[in-house]
Write an enzyme that holds these catalytic residues in place. Sequence first.
Site, short mmCIF file in Angstrom:
data_model
loop_
_atom_site.label_atom_id
_atom_site.label_comp_id
_atom_site.label_asym_id
_atom_site.label_seq_id
_atom_site.Cartn_x
_atom_site.Cartn_y
_atom_site.Cartn_z
CE LYS A 174 29.56 29.90 30.36
NZ LYS A 174 29.97 31.19 29.72
CD GLU A 177 30.06 34.02 26.43
OE1 GLU A 177 30.09 33.98 27.68
OE2 GLU A 177 29.00 33.94 25.78
CB CYS A 282 24.73 43.96 39.36
SG CYS A 282 25.50 43.56 40.92
P1 NAD Z 1 24.79 37.50 30.55
O1 NAD Z 1 23.49 37.12 31.09
O2 NAD Z 1 24.90 37.88 29.11
O3 NAD Z 1 25.86 36.30 30.76
C1 NAD Z 1 26.02 35.67 32.01
C2 NAD Z 1 26.47 34.23 31.79
O4 NAD Z 1 25.41 33.51 31.13
C3 NAD Z 1 27.71 34.09 30.91
O5 NAD Z 1 28.53 33.09 31.46
C4 NAD Z 1 27.16 33.69 29.56
O6 NAD Z 1 28.02 32.87 28.82
C5 NAD Z 1 25.90 32.90 29.92
N1 NAD Z 1 24.83 33.03 28.92
C6 NAD Z 1 24.63 34.07 28.06
N2 NAD Z 1 23.53 33.84 27.31
C7 NAD Z 1 23.03 32.65 27.72
C8 NAD Z 1 21.90 31.87 27.33
N3 NAD Z 1 21.07 32.30 26.38
N4 NAD Z 1 21.67 30.71 27.96
C9 NAD Z 1 22.50 30.27 28.93
N5 NAD Z 1 23.59 30.96 29.34
C10 NAD Z 1 23.86 32.13 28.74
O7 NAD Z 1 25.34 38.67 31.51
P2 NAD Z 1 26.59 39.61 31.29
O8 NAD Z 1 26.29 40.59 30.21
O9 NAD Z 1 27.83 38.81 31.22
O10 NAD Z 1 26.62 40.38 32.71
C11 NAD Z 1 25.92 41.57 32.97
C12 NAD Z 1 24.62 41.29 33.69
O11 NAD Z 1 24.89 40.62 34.91
C13 NAD Z 1 23.88 42.56 34.08
O12 NAD Z 1 22.52 42.36 33.84
C14 NAD Z 1 24.15 42.69 35.56
O13 NAD Z 1 23.17 43.42 36.28
C15 NAD Z 1 24.17 41.27 35.97
N6 NAD Z 1 24.89 41.10 37.22
C16 NAD Z 1 24.15 40.85 38.34
C17 NAD Z 1 24.79 40.72 39.57
C18 NAD Z 1 23.99 40.46 40.81
O14 NAD Z 1 24.59 40.09 41.81
N7 NAD Z 1 22.69 40.61 40.81
C19 NAD Z 1 26.18 40.84 39.64
C20 NAD Z 1 26.89 41.10 38.48
C21 NAD Z 1 26.24 41.22 37.27
#
Ligand code: NAD
Length: 497
Positions: A174, A177, A282
């Site tokens: 998944k 989006e 990240c």
């Molecule tokens: P996000 O948490 O908004 O989204 C991540 C995924 O979760 C997406 O597929 C999204 O559709 C889904 N999602 C969003 N809200 C949700 C909910 N309420 N319930 C269930 N699923 C939900 O993250 P983002 O903005 O796409 O990515 C950036 C974040 O990711 C930053 O915080 C970054 O630090 C983190 N990140 C961490 C790593 C790591 O390895 N630690 C790597 C890359 C990015």
Amino acid sequence: MARVLDVYVGGGFRTSKASDTIEVTNPANQEVLVEAPYTTMEEIDEAVAAAKAAFLEWRTVPAPERARLMMTYQMLLKEKQDDIAEILSQETGKTFADAQGDVWRGIEVAEQACNIPAMIMGETSENVARGIDTYSLIQPLGVCVGITPFNFPAMIPLWMFPLAIACGNTFILKPSEQDPMTPNLLIELFYQSGFPKDLVQVVHGGKDQVDALITHEDTKAVSFVGSVGVGQHVYRLGTDNLKRVQCMTGAKNHMIIMPDASKDQAINALVGAAVGAAGQRCMAISAAVFVGEAKQWIPEVAEAMSKVRPGAWDDNGAGYGPQISPQARDRILGYIEKGKTEGANCVLDGSDCSVDGLPDGNWVGPTLFSDVTTDMSIYTDEIFGPVLVGLTAENLDEAIQMINDNPYGNGVSIFTSSGGAARKFQSEIEVGQVGINIPIPVPLPFFSFTGWKNSFYGDQHAYGKHAIRFYTETKTITARWFSSDAVASANMTITLK
Ligand code: NAD
């Protein structure tokens, strides 16, 4: 209305029956590229059922055969890496060089998955008691789920499904989006490499689709990468539903600049690590801790940062691209305003940023604060933009304590010319990935991606040996064969000790 992106559900790519969609836009100009469907719950069930059925056959395919298919995939990814990077640039706004890096770091994990036969060998101990041997088998789990963020739409899906598949599992992806075109292309290439149908399903959507996959009775393991709040939700929901879960989440990564560091090297590395990829990494450095006299270098850091300018993906002079969405940009601008009202000194202000010819892009210029204290929200929160906060410490002990008190623990770096300082730092720092004169210490895939504290929930990390343990179960067999049976079945004379 733009083309609706396909899902891969039960047998191939097809149009989803979803009535709701979300627009996927080019962040440099708001052009709508495609619409991503909110996959229906029936389609989610169908995807899980197809993956579950495919697992029964796939788990019996010998590991060397699985590895050979993975080699074909890895070669195809390499051949198509610039095509993937071009699509990735369009939907993320990344510069082409950044997009190429995103794809390449993913290919490296697919490359590691080609080595699967050697990575899933069990252990053997002969004669643990008289006539008894014990040995272990490393076996796949079943249907695994991957939920990925927007900021690395090639690398992070590739952290997950190649290793899960190589271990003998099936997978449901998944993707974010906000940029789902790249993941779809990765899976199209996967099937072009000759993998049997239904090993990887792709469903699009948001929270409802994520929650349905996590709570589905036939999914076994969940890999999540994203923000800390969503990661905590996924971890709780997953473990409540008795799934194996790994969540790689948010960060606040520090760089310590010691006064004995090579100044030019340190400033160059700091600026690149803070604003590269628009700060949407990240492992980006978002907090600089200047120790002692090194604080005098802050004006030079500001000057170097001011020379980096954002721009379009195909603009060779651009240091980075736009933020992923207008909402993300506004959130960052909100933090810049907060920093000012909280009393930090805004040495370089990127809030009023424009790019010629692209008036509608989500631009934020490089931003530097000094005189930041650890109670300010620009320090406590992950801003996820090209914003660097500068703090000071009297000595190395104070700097280490500040970082250890921070709830995140993804990456950290020290710039120094002292081996003693570096050694003390690597030993005492409570962060999972440590750079010594390296700003962004992302481990190559034969290691694992080992964030700590609130940057990770679970116990087995992404890729490397940790991922093999995460995507497999160990079966331990204790066997006794009776010598009398051997004599009877062989019907021949053997000498038994
Ligand atoms: P996000 O948490 O908004 O989204 C991540 C995924 O979760 C997406 O597929 C999204 O559709 C889904 N999602 C969003 N809200 C949700 C909910 N309420 N319930 C269930 N699923 C939900 O993250 P983002 O903005 O796409 O990515 C950036 C974040 O990711 C930053 O915080 C970054 O630090 C983190 N990140 C961490 C790593 C790591 O390895 N630690 C790597 C890359 C990015």
